[in-house]
Write a protein that holds these residues in place. Structure first.
Motif, mmCIF file in Angstrom:
data_model
loop_
_atom_site.group_PDB
_atom_site.id
_atom_site.type_symbol
_atom_site.label_atom_id
_atom_site.label_comp_id
_atom_site.label_asym_id
_atom_site.label_seq_id
_atom_site.Cartn_x
_atom_site.Cartn_y
_atom_site.Cartn_z
ATOM 1 N N GLU A 181 0.785 -1.174 -0.021
ATOM 2 C CA GLU A 181 0.098 -0.007 0.012
ATOM 3 C C GLU A 181 0.721 1.324 -0.032
ATOM 4 O OE1 GLU A 181 -2.815 -0.201 3.280
ATOM 5 O OE2 GLU A 181 -3.633 -2.069 2.701
ATOM 6 N N ASP A 182 2.046 1.226 0.512
ATOM 7 C CA ASP A 182 2.926 2.483 0.517
ATOM 8 C C ASP A 182 3.915 2.469 -0.396
ATOM 9 O OD1 ASP A 182 1.458 2.848 3.007
ATOM 10 O OD2 ASP A 182 3.062 2.136 4.327
ATOM 11 N N GLN A 183 3.719 1.853 -1.646
ATOM 12 C CA GLN A 183 4.714 1.925 -2.600
ATOM 13 C C GLN A 183 4.391 2.638 -3.949
ATOM 14 O OE1 GLN A 183 7.481 0.985 -1.168
ATOM 15 N NE2 GLN A 183 6.298 0.126 0.504
ATOM 16 N N LEU A 184 5.203 2.877 -4.891
ATOM 17 C CA LEU A 184 4.895 3.456 -6.127
ATOM 18 C C LEU A 184 4.807 2.359 -7.124
ATOM 19 C CD1 LEU A 184 7.628 6.518 -5.960
ATOM 20 C CD2 LEU A 184 4.999 6.420 -5.388
ATOM 21 N N GLU A 185 3.877 2.667 -7.958
ATOM 22 C CA GLU A 185 3.570 1.607 -9.095
ATOM 23 C C GLU A 185 3.989 2.250 -10.330
ATOM 24 O OE1 GLU A 185 -0.524 0.008 -10.668
ATOM 25 O OE2 GLU A 185 -0.261 -0.604 -8.482
ATOM 26 N N VAL A 186 4.564 1.109 -11.211
ATOM 27 C CA VAL A 186 5.042 1.316 -12.516
ATOM 28 C C VAL A 186 4.616 0.516 -13.372
ATOM 29 C CG1 VAL A 186 7.209 0.699 -12.315
ATOM 30 C CG2 VAL A 186 6.837 2.325 -13.967
ATOM 31 N N GLU A 187 4.110 0.542 -14.791
ATOM 32 C CA GLU A 187 4.116 -0.391 -15.812
ATOM 33 C C GLU A 187 4.998 -0.494 -16.824
ATOM 34 O OE1 GLU A 187 0.383 -1.470 -18.912
ATOM 35 O OE2 GLU A 187 -0.223 -0.647 -17.051
ATOM 36 N N VAL A 188 5.521 -1.569 -17.083
ATOM 37 C CA VAL A 188 6.649 -1.765 -17.918
ATOM 38 C C VAL A 188 6.113 -2.884 -19.045
ATOM 39 C CG1 VAL A 188 8.830 -2.431 -18.355
ATOM 40 C CG2 VAL A 188 8.253 -0.924 -16.304
ATOM 41 N N GLN A 189 6.118 -2.839 -20.219
ATOM 42 C CA GLN A 189 5.545 -3.618 -20.991
ATOM 43 C C GLN A 189 4.181 -4.564 -20.710
ATOM 44 O OE1 GLN A 189 9.095 -6.080 -21.889
ATOM 45 N NE2 GLN A 189 9.811 -4.411 -22.993
ATOM 46 N N GLY A 190 3.492 -3.962 -20.095
ATOM 47 C CA GLY A 190 2.155 -4.437 -19.711
ATOM 48 C C GLY A 190 2.187 -5.291 -18.388
ATOM 49 N N SER A 191 3.226 -5.136 -17.899
ATOM 50 C CA SER A 191 3.210 -5.897 -16.148
ATOM 51 C C SER A 191 3.643 -4.781 -15.253
ATOM 52 C CB SER A 191 4.596 -6.617 -16.368
ATOM 53 O OG SER A 191 4.360 -7.915 -17.105
ATOM 54 N N THR A 192 2.843 -4.943 -14.300
ATOM 55 C CA THR A 192 2.750 -3.975 -12.984
ATOM 56 C C THR A 192 3.893 -4.224 -12.037
ATOM 57 O OG1 THR A 192 0.437 -3.370 -13.296
ATOM 58 C CG2 THR A 192 1.533 -2.772 -11.206
ATOM 59 N N TYR A 193 4.765 -3.571 -11.841
ATOM 60 C CA TYR A 193 5.657 -3.481 -10.715
ATOM 61 C C TYR A 193 5.502 -2.466 -9.526
ATOM 62 C CZ TYR A 193 8.146 -6.359 -14.463
ATOM 63 O OH TYR A 193 8.550 -7.139 -15.550
ATOM 64 N N LEU A 194 6.322 -2.511 -8.506
ATOM 65 C CA LEU A 194 6.028 -1.790 -7.494
ATOM 66 C C LEU A 194 7.656 -1.287 -7.193
ATOM 67 C CD1 LEU A 194 3.985 -3.390 -4.903
ATOM 68 C CD2 LEU A 194 3.351 -1.549 -6.550
ATOM 69 N N VAL A 195 8.010 -0.030 -7.049
ATOM 70 C CA VAL A 195 9.364 0.451 -6.761
ATOM 71 C C VAL A 195 9.436 0.940 -5.363
ATOM 72 C CG1 VAL A 195 11.221 2.420 -7.258
ATOM 73 C CG2 VAL A 195 9.555 1.090 -9.220
#
Length: 106
Positions: free
Chosen positions: A70-84
């Motif tokens: 809940e406390d993380q930043l989300e990014v989408e790369v080539q259709g997959s979601t990652y958290l940073v």
């Protein structure tokens, strides 16, 4: 000009994690299905590390880590979601061999 693929390099103490798919619906010990949208308490999640910055000391690509999604930043790369997140936001690392483990295994 053809599409140029750029490799992503995480900076400093940042870690890129993808949440494990089994962290969706789950079953209680009695067999009742609990949907992923059910809010019982703040729940930590397991994920796989896909990238680490140059200052990360305790995790490496491929490790499974425990964190608060809940406390993380989300990014989408080539259709997959990652958290940073920062390395300090990780609560645990699951590995095969450890000196100071809990005695619990996944």
């Amino acid at each position: 000009m053809p599409d140029v693929k750029l490799e992503i390099q995480m900076l400093y103490d940042r870690v890129m994690v993808r949440i494990s798919p089994e962290d969706g619906e789950r079953r209680s010990s009695g067999g009742i299905v609990i949907p992923a949208t059910a809010q019982m308490a703040k729940r930590l999640a397991w994920g796989s590390v896909f990238g680490v910055g140059t200052s990360v000391r305790h995790v490496k690509v491929g490790d499974r880590v425990l964190f608060n999604p809940e406390d993380q930043l989300e990014v989408e790369v080539q259709g997959s979601t990652y958290l940073v997140m920062r390395e300090r936001d990780l609560h645990a690392v699951a590995s095969e061999l450890t000196e100071h483990g809990t005695g619990l295994y996944l």
